[in-house]
Design an enzyme around this catalytic site. Structure first.
Site, PDB file in Angstrom:
ATOM      1  N   ARG A  78      -8.694  31.337  -1.032  1.00  0.00           N
ATOM      2  CA  ARG A  78      -9.957  30.779  -0.541  1.00  0.00           C
ATOM      3  C   ARG A  78     -10.718  30.019  -1.636  1.00  0.00           C
ATOM      4  O   ARG A  78     -11.377  29.018  -1.351  1.00  0.00           O
ATOM      5  CB  ARG A  78     -10.825  31.915   0.012  1.00  0.00           C
ATOM      6  CG  ARG A  78     -12.069  31.428   0.727  1.00  0.00           C
ATOM      7  CD  ARG A  78     -12.749  32.572   1.461  1.00  0.00           C
ATOM      8  NE  ARG A  78     -13.857  32.101   2.262  1.00  0.00           N
ATOM      9  CZ  ARG A  78     -15.097  32.585   2.156  1.00  0.00           C
ATOM     10  NH1 ARG A  78     -15.370  33.538   1.287  1.00  0.00           N
ATOM     11  NH2 ARG A  78     -16.056  32.112   2.934  1.00  0.00           N
TER      12      ARG A  78
ATOM     13  N   HIS B 288     -12.347  26.310  -1.244  1.00  0.00           N
ATOM     14  CA  HIS B 288     -13.776  26.030  -1.449  1.00  0.00           C
ATOM     15  C   HIS B 288     -14.017  25.108  -2.637  1.00  0.00           C
ATOM     16  O   HIS B 288     -15.031  24.421  -2.696  1.00  0.00           O
ATOM     17  CB  HIS B 288     -14.551  27.342  -1.603  1.00  0.00           C
ATOM     18  CG  HIS B 288     -14.851  27.998  -0.301  1.00  0.00           C
ATOM     19  ND1 HIS B 288     -15.876  28.889  -0.110  1.00  0.00           N
ATOM     20  CD2 HIS B 288     -14.253  27.874   0.914  1.00  0.00           C
ATOM     21  CE1 HIS B 288     -15.899  29.293   1.153  1.00  0.00           C
ATOM     22  NE2 HIS B 288     -14.914  28.705   1.786  1.00  0.00           N
TER      23      HIS B 288
ATOM     24  N   ASN C 266     -20.493  30.833  -0.211  1.00  0.00           N
ATOM     25  CA  ASN C 266     -19.863  31.522  -1.337  1.00  0.00           C
ATOM     26  C   ASN C 266     -20.584  32.787  -1.766  1.00  0.00           C
ATOM     27  O   ASN C 266     -19.958  33.767  -2.183  1.00  0.00           O
ATOM     28  CB  ASN C 266     -19.772  30.581  -2.543  1.00  0.00           C
ATOM     29  CG  ASN C 266     -18.847  29.398  -2.272  1.00  0.00           C
ATOM     30  OD1 ASN C 266     -17.814  29.549  -1.619  1.00  0.00           O
ATOM     31  ND2 ASN C 266     -19.232  28.228  -2.767  1.00  0.00           N
TER      32      ASN C 266
ATOM     33  N   HIS D 117      -6.232  32.396   7.494  1.00  0.00           N
ATOM     34  CA  HIS D 117      -6.926  33.599   7.971  1.00  0.00           C
ATOM     35  C   HIS D 117      -5.943  34.627   8.525  1.00  0.00           C
ATOM     36  O   HIS D 117      -6.322  35.496   9.282  1.00  0.00           O
ATOM     37  CB  HIS D 117      -7.976  33.229   9.026  1.00  0.00           C
ATOM     38  CG  HIS D 117      -9.155  32.505   8.453  1.00  0.00           C
ATOM     39  ND1 HIS D 117     -10.162  31.960   9.219  1.00  0.00           N
ATOM     40  CD2 HIS D 117      -9.496  32.220   7.167  1.00  0.00           C
ATOM     41  CE1 HIS D 117     -11.060  31.376   8.439  1.00  0.00           C
ATOM     42  NE2 HIS D 117     -10.688  31.512   7.182  1.00  0.00           N
TER      43      HIS D 117
END
Ligand code: HEM
Ligand SMILES: *[C@@H]1O[C@H](CO)[C@@H](O)[C@H](O)[C@H]1NC(C)=O
Length: 350
Positions: free
Chosen positions: A81, A85, A113, A211
């Site tokens: 992740r 990001h 975040n 996910h």
């Protein structure tokens, strides 16, 4: 690093896929040495970027990650992740990793975040190990890209030839990080946020497949359980048995930060179960289930969900391809615009 896409194919389920994946990697993986001497191609990332300057880079990162995972089964998902990001905000420039300085707000503190993104300490540990082996060579942005690939692969997912050669930027972008895709975004907005970066519906669906592992807080599902879109009713696209299960774990006035598995069937495995879950209305986030169930998904994202639910090979192949696309977002190559940070949370002193 050059040979890395050729191993790890054990995870694929069909005998034809190793060839398919290896071919894909060869097609996509630019080789720097061929471009020596410069020209436009020198701007491109490549798989062999550190082969001369830090040949052990991949193995060093892998060792640190394997060690971290022993006490933290979630860490692979968290590192995956971080790369996402990072890349979605100003490109893959390690802007996410900077701590606040000179009054500059950091991406770490932006809503998507804060209290959520994690794994920074493991990135720092990888950086420290790399600095010990080859000081000043491997950028933090590249560490995130390498860590994402290793994390997926060691969780049973596909491998790919990680393209390298990014520099670390000088700024963090708090504002832009606030605009990352959100769990309550409607499907049109999700599509738009990806298109804005040159990523299509296949990329959106394939990358959302991440996910399939990791954890997610109750606060992101409580509206779906109790008061969907202010209706005081649950989300109709949420499987009733799964709703009952989640309601136990996430009571109406419970602790919003309580953690759940994104994929209760195989919580730490990278497989296609994210998609088989969507097929039976067992997506966790609204943004997950929409890919299959939104009226606008028919003829766009839903058929892609169906395809990946039916074939892990198709998913793995698409995921590897989309990861390379995502990893190519706005890399900094020009030394006047970036550097190899000494420590990932700080720009280097002048
Ligand atoms: C499409 C839009 C997306 C939305 C709205 C979204 C949203 C979220 C949210 C809300 C969480 C849980 C955070 C928490 O509970 O603290 C999460 C976790 C996660 N996301 Fe996404 N995400 C998206 C796409 C992606 C993509 C493209 C990737 C990677 C390719 C990714 C990888 C992950 C992983 C692995 C986790 C679990 C992290 C952990 O356990 O630490 N997500 N995401
Ligand atoms: C449900 O959501 C709506 C809209 O967000 C809000 O106005 C309402 O107070 C919520 N109902 C309850 C019982 O929390």
């Amino acid at each position: 690093l050059t040979h890395q896409p050729l191993r790890n194919m054990a995870s694929s389920s069909s005998p034809s896929s190793p060839i398919a994946l290896a071919t894909l990697a060869v097609l996509l993986a630019a080789v720097c040495l061929l471009h020596a001497g410069g020209g436009a191609a020198a701007e491109e990332l490549c798989v062999d970027y550190y082969d001369d300057t830090c040949p052990g880079a991949y193995k060093i990162v892998q060792r640190v990650l394997v060690q971290a995972q022993r006490s933290d089964p979630r860490i692979f998902a968290s590192l995956m992740r971080l790369h996402f990001h990072d890349c979605f905000v100003q490109g893959c420039d390690a802007s996410l990793l900077l701590d606040t300085f000179d009054g500059m707000e950091t991406e770490k503190d932006a809503t998507p975040n804060k209290g959520s993104a994690r794994g920074y300490n493991v990135v720092d540990a990888a950086k420290a190990a790399l600095e010990a082996a080859c000081p000043g060579v491997v950028s933090c942005a590249d560490i995130l890209a390498i860590a994402a690939e290793i994390s997926v692969e060691l969780s049973g997912g596909p491998g790919w030839g990680v393209l390298l050669g990014r520099l670390d930027g000088f700024t963090s972008n708090f504002q832009e990080a606030g605009n990352l895709p959100g769990p309550f975004d409607g499907l049109p907005l999700l599509k738009q946020k990806f298109v804005n970066l040159g990523l299509d519906n296949t990329d959106l669906v394939a990358l959302s497949g991440a996910h399939t592992f990791g954890r997610v807080q109750c606060q992101f599902v409580t509206d779906r359980l109790y008061n969907f879109s202010g209706t005081n009713r649950p989300d109709p696209t949420l499987n009733p048995a799964y709703r009952a299960f989640l309601s136990q774990r996430c009571p109406r006035n419970g602790v919003g930060s309580s953690l759940n598995d994104f994929d209760p069937t195989t919580p730490d495995r990278f497989d296609k179960n994210y998609f088989t879950n969507l097929e039976v209305n067992r997506g966790f986030l609204q943004s997950d289930q929409e890919l299959k169930s939104d009226p606008g998904a028919a003829g766009t994202t839903a058929p892609i969900v169906d395809r990946f639910a039916g074939s892990q090979d198709a998913f793995f192949k698409a995921f590897a391809q989309s990861m390379i696309k995502m990893g190519n977002l706005g890399p900094i190559r020009n030394p006047s615009q970036g550097e190899v940070r000494n420590r990932c949370a700080f720009v280097n002193p002048d």
